[in-house]
Design a protein around this motif. Sequence first.
Motif, PDB file in Angstrom:
ATOM      1  N   THR A   9       0.867  -1.180   0.000  1.00 11.49           N
ATOM      2  CA  THR A   9       0.000   0.000   0.000  1.00 11.49           C
ATOM      3  C   THR A   9       0.904   1.231   0.000  1.00 11.49           C
ATOM      4  O   THR A   9       2.132   1.117  -0.038  1.00 11.49           O
ATOM      5  CB  THR A   9      -0.934   0.016   1.228  1.00 11.49           C
ATOM      6  N   ARG A  10       0.304   2.388   0.107  1.00  9.18           N
ATOM      7  CA  ARG A  10       1.082   3.630   0.085  1.00  9.18           C
ATOM      8  C   ARG A  10       2.179   3.635   1.140  1.00  9.18           C
ATOM      9  O   ARG A  10       3.316   3.985   0.863  1.00  9.18           O
ATOM     10  CB  ARG A  10       0.142   4.821   0.291  1.00  9.18           C
ATOM     11  N   ARG A  11       1.827   3.212   2.375  1.00  6.55           N
ATOM     12  CA  ARG A  11       2.789   3.278   3.483  1.00  6.55           C
ATOM     13  C   ARG A  11       3.193   1.934   4.045  1.00  6.55           C
ATOM     14  O   ARG A  11       4.096   1.857   4.885  1.00  6.55           O
ATOM     15  CB  ARG A  11       2.201   4.097   4.643  1.00  6.55           C
ATOM     16  N   LEU A  12       2.515   0.860   3.623  1.00  2.00           N
ATOM     17  CA  LEU A  12       2.669  -0.423   4.296  1.00  2.00           C
ATOM     18  C   LEU A  12       3.024  -1.558   3.348  1.00  2.00           C
ATOM     19  O   LEU A  12       2.753  -1.492   2.157  1.00  2.00           O
ATOM     20  CB  LEU A  12       1.363  -0.795   5.010  1.00  2.00           C
ATOM     21  N   GLN A  13       3.572  -2.590   3.959  1.00  2.00           N
ATOM     22  CA  GLN A  13       3.772  -3.877   3.298  1.00  2.00           C
ATOM     23  C   GLN A  13       3.077  -4.911   4.180  1.00  2.00           C
ATOM     24  O   GLN A  13       3.348  -4.976   5.388  1.00  2.00           O
ATOM     25  CB  GLN A  13       5.259  -4.191   3.188  1.00  2.00           C
ATOM     26  N   LEU A  14       2.169  -5.694   3.588  1.00  2.03           N
ATOM     27  CA  LEU A  14       1.511  -6.789   4.290  1.00  2.03           C
ATOM     28  C   LEU A  14       2.164  -8.065   3.782  1.00  2.03           C
ATOM     29  O   LEU A  14       2.083  -8.368   2.587  1.00  2.03           O
ATOM     30  CB  LEU A  14       0.006  -6.797   4.011  1.00  2.03           C
ATOM     31  N   ARG A  15       2.819  -8.790   4.678  1.00  3.07           N
ATOM     32  CA  ARG A  15       3.598  -9.954   4.258  1.00  3.07           C
ATOM     33  C   ARG A  15       3.364 -11.115   5.202  1.00  3.07           C
ATOM     34  O   ARG A  15       2.857 -10.945   6.308  1.00  3.07           O
ATOM     35  CB  ARG A  15       5.079  -9.610   4.216  1.00  3.07           C
ATOM     36  N   GLY A  76      11.313   2.435   6.926  1.00  2.12           N
ATOM     37  CA  GLY A  76      11.945   1.976   8.159  1.00  2.12           C
ATOM     38  C   GLY A  76      11.838   0.486   8.413  1.00  2.12           C
ATOM     39  O   GLY A  76      12.629  -0.075   9.150  1.00  2.12           O
ATOM     40  N   GLY A  77      10.833  -0.184   7.858  1.00  5.26           N
ATOM     41  CA  GLY A  77      10.723  -1.628   7.970  1.00  5.26           C
ATOM     42  C   GLY A  77      10.260  -2.172   9.309  1.00  5.26           C
ATOM     43  O   GLY A  77      10.395  -3.364   9.570  1.00  5.26           O
ATOM     44  N   ALA A  78       9.675  -1.340  10.170  1.00  4.80           N
ATOM     45  CA  ALA A  78       9.215  -1.807  11.481  1.00  4.80           C
ATOM     46  C   ALA A  78       7.931  -2.623  11.358  1.00  4.80           C
ATOM     47  O   ALA A  78       6.987  -2.207  10.675  1.00  4.80           O
ATOM     48  CB  ALA A  78       8.975  -0.631  12.418  1.00  4.80           C
ATOM     49  N   LEU A  79       7.892  -3.777  12.015  1.00  2.00           N
ATOM     50  CA  LEU A  79       6.684  -4.580  12.105  1.00  2.00           C
ATOM     51  C   LEU A  79       5.823  -3.957  13.201  1.00  2.00           C
ATOM     52  O   LEU A  79       6.254  -3.855  14.344  1.00  2.00           O
ATOM     53  CB  LEU A  79       7.020  -6.035  12.448  1.00  2.00           C
ATOM     54  N   ILE A  80       4.605  -3.524  12.846  1.00  2.00           N
ATOM     55  CA  ILE A  80       3.776  -2.766  13.788  1.00  2.00           C
ATOM     56  C   ILE A  80       2.431  -3.415  14.074  1.00  2.00           C
ATOM     57  O   ILE A  80       1.595  -2.816  14.759  1.00  2.00           O
ATOM     58  CB  ILE A  80       3.556  -1.320  13.297  1.00  2.00           C
TER      59      ILE A  80
END
Length: 183
Positions: A9-15, A76-80
């Motif tokens: 998405t614009r700001r996220l990666q769902l993996r 940044g790659g932080a899992l949130i």
Amino acid sequence: MSLRLPIITRRLQLRDSAMTDGDAVFAYAADPEVARHMFHAPWTRGHAEAYVTGLLASQQAVPRRLWELAIVERAGGALIGSVDLTPEGEDEADLGYVLARQAWGRGVASEAAAALLDAGFARLGLRRISAMCAVENLAARRVLEKIGLRHVDTVQRYRQAKGRDFDVHRFELRRTEWSARAR
């Protein structure tokens, strides 16, 4: 049908989750504020490790039915947090999510949930997606409404947990409604 991962998405990666996610999962799942509206108490490190191990096993299922994905900030790659579609029958699923407190109030939940909702209808061929939230969780209700789910009913004493009865709002969106909205 299947999902092509990651979903961007614009700001996220769902993996898919990875074994190395345990510390990040523990960091948010152990927070009493994060667990406040959940049916379970804040997690221990052992809960977080068992959760990640279970997710890794579910990713290998054929056919895969559970889509519980890590929410990772692209910058940044932080899992949130995590967002999931849990099967409820052949062509229906329950949508859920949980976020680390530092991600609250930024539209992250809406962005992640909307992306998985769209994938559930477009890629998995679901007919109906439902969701529930504790009656007192106004932020969760706003997220569900923002992404297009409609309030169906309120269930009194849906579940007893943590020494109290949980009343929940139930929401849903049908594929036909989603398709009409997407045009």
